[in-house]
Design an enzyme around this catalytic site. Structure first.
Site, PDB file in Angstrom:
ATOM      1  N   ASP A  98      -7.832  68.762 -53.525  1.00 33.80           N
ATOM      2  CA  ASP A  98      -6.486  68.433 -53.048  1.00 33.80           C
ATOM      3  C   ASP A  98      -6.592  68.453 -51.521  1.00 33.80           C
ATOM      4  O   ASP A  98      -6.543  69.516 -50.911  1.00 33.80           O
ATOM      5  CB  ASP A  98      -5.486  69.474 -53.553  1.00 33.80           C
ATOM      6  CG  ASP A  98      -4.058  69.137 -53.135  1.00 33.80           C
ATOM      7  OD1 ASP A  98      -3.753  67.941 -52.967  1.00 33.80           O
ATOM      8  OD2 ASP A  98      -3.264  70.072 -52.952  1.00 33.80           O
ATOM      9  N   GLU A 152      -7.436  63.605 -54.684  1.00 33.67           N
ATOM     10  CA  GLU A 152      -6.089  63.037 -54.763  1.00 33.67           C
ATOM     11  C   GLU A 152      -6.000  61.808 -53.871  1.00 33.67           C
ATOM     12  O   GLU A 152      -6.429  61.823 -52.716  1.00 33.67           O
ATOM     13  CB  GLU A 152      -5.042  64.070 -54.333  1.00 33.67           C
ATOM     14  CG  GLU A 152      -3.630  63.563 -54.570  1.00 33.67           C
ATOM     15  CD  GLU A 152      -2.579  64.610 -54.277  1.00 33.67           C
ATOM     16  OE1 GLU A 152      -2.553  65.633 -54.965  1.00 33.67           O
ATOM     17  OE2 GLU A 152      -1.778  64.392 -53.349  1.00 33.67           O
ATOM     18  N   ASP A 170      -2.146  74.450 -53.645  1.00 30.22           N
ATOM     19  CA  ASP A 170      -3.229  73.494 -53.407  1.00 30.22           C
ATOM     20  C   ASP A 170      -4.415  73.771 -54.325  1.00 30.22           C
ATOM     21  O   ASP A 170      -5.113  72.856 -54.753  1.00 30.22           O
ATOM     22  CB  ASP A 170      -3.691  73.564 -51.945  1.00 30.22           C
ATOM     23  CG  ASP A 170      -2.529  73.596 -50.978  1.00 30.22           C
ATOM     24  OD1 ASP A 170      -2.225  72.533 -50.407  1.00 30.22           O
ATOM     25  OD2 ASP A 170      -1.916  74.660 -50.822  1.00 30.22           O
TER      26      ASP A 170
END
Lengths: 188, 188
Positions: free
Chosen positions: A7, A68, A141
């Site tokens: 992330d 991501e 996260d």
């Protein structure tokens, strides 16, 4: 299949490693966050992200990296940092010939909760359940990085094998990166 | 002072190396473009940009790297690629302890043409004149990279020296006095 999820972010870059195959219980191998100081200059922060990601790749040797996918509809400053941190993570994996997949936030949410519009708490709860953890990973996260890895394991296993073969082949054959022009034609 | 300018991009990453000091005629040391195929995956493209930038740094040993500051007001797909290519260039320089400066497009235009809203042709014309070239460098990304380097040389020389000392210290490299400029070592 061992997948390292990222992330991306400059202040907090979540990292989670999950092992398993679609249809079987999954196992969390590791989870953490690479942090860089907000007051450091951009170059130093990118170097720190690179060092952090490299350590995770060294230690856990994932077969895939899931990152991501970044969109630019959000805050301008944040999205630039996110895009730049994601570039570093993708670069680290690609240099090693590890295939990289990008998943959108809604793909990840839909994969682990059934809804592309699930909130962070819901994602955290499902990650906790799917990996049989005692408590949701903190910060968010870190949980998101695990969700990315789970999402990747569950999406298109056959496609993953193909992508892996292509990435390995590609890593052995560098592209011609440079077109130099000599400064001929200078008049001075 | 030798500066390597980078106009970041995945399809074409312009690179230009300029040597000189504010108030004296400038010399172009090299100019070119790192290209990556639009149909390659993002990871391979970032690795190719890294290899290209590394080759330029190896060959020209700049004391500073100037990179165009990326904004997200433009096309979403393009700006993400630009941000990611810029991250790779900044990473490559910072790993070596070379200080990196970011300049906005309007700062660069204002530096070389006197107007922050100058068009590409005007920037190309002034780069050609300032570096005493026979013709404007092509493509425009190459000219823009040279303009970035010129902009950096002309902006705040004292600040540059400070930044250089800080970057060297931060990179863990020994603190050495600023490299005196000599005509040898040029490839042109």
């Amino acid at each position: 299949m061992r997948v390292l999820g990222v992330d991306p972010g400059l202040t907090r870059c979540g990292i989670g490693v999950v092992e398993g195959v679609a249809g079987r219980p999954l196992t969390m191998i590791g989870v953490g966050v690479v942090r860089t100081p907000a007051d450091a200059d951009l170059g130093r922060r990118l170097v720190a992200v690179e060092q952090g990601v490299e350590q995770w790749l060294d230690e856990h040797r994932p077969e895939f990296v899931a990152v991501e996918r970044v969109f630019s509809q959000h805050n301008v400053r944040t999205v630039m940092g996110t895009a730049q941190a994601s570039a570093v993570a993708i670069l680290c994996a690609s240099r090693r010939g590890i295939p990289v997949a990008l998943h959108t936030p809604s793909e990840v949410k839909a994969a682990v909760t059934g809804s592309g519009r699930a909130d962070k708490a819901q994602v955290g709860a499902m990650v906790t359940r799917l990996l049989r953890l005692a408590a949701p990973p903190k910060p968010a996260d870190a949980a998101d990085a695990l969700a990315l890895a789970i999402c990747h394991i569950w999406r298109a296993p056959a496609q993953n094998r193909l992508q892996q073969a292509v990435a390995r082949h590609a890593a052995g054959a560098p592209m011609t990166p440079m077109t130099p022009m000599t400064p001929k034609g200078r008049t001075a």
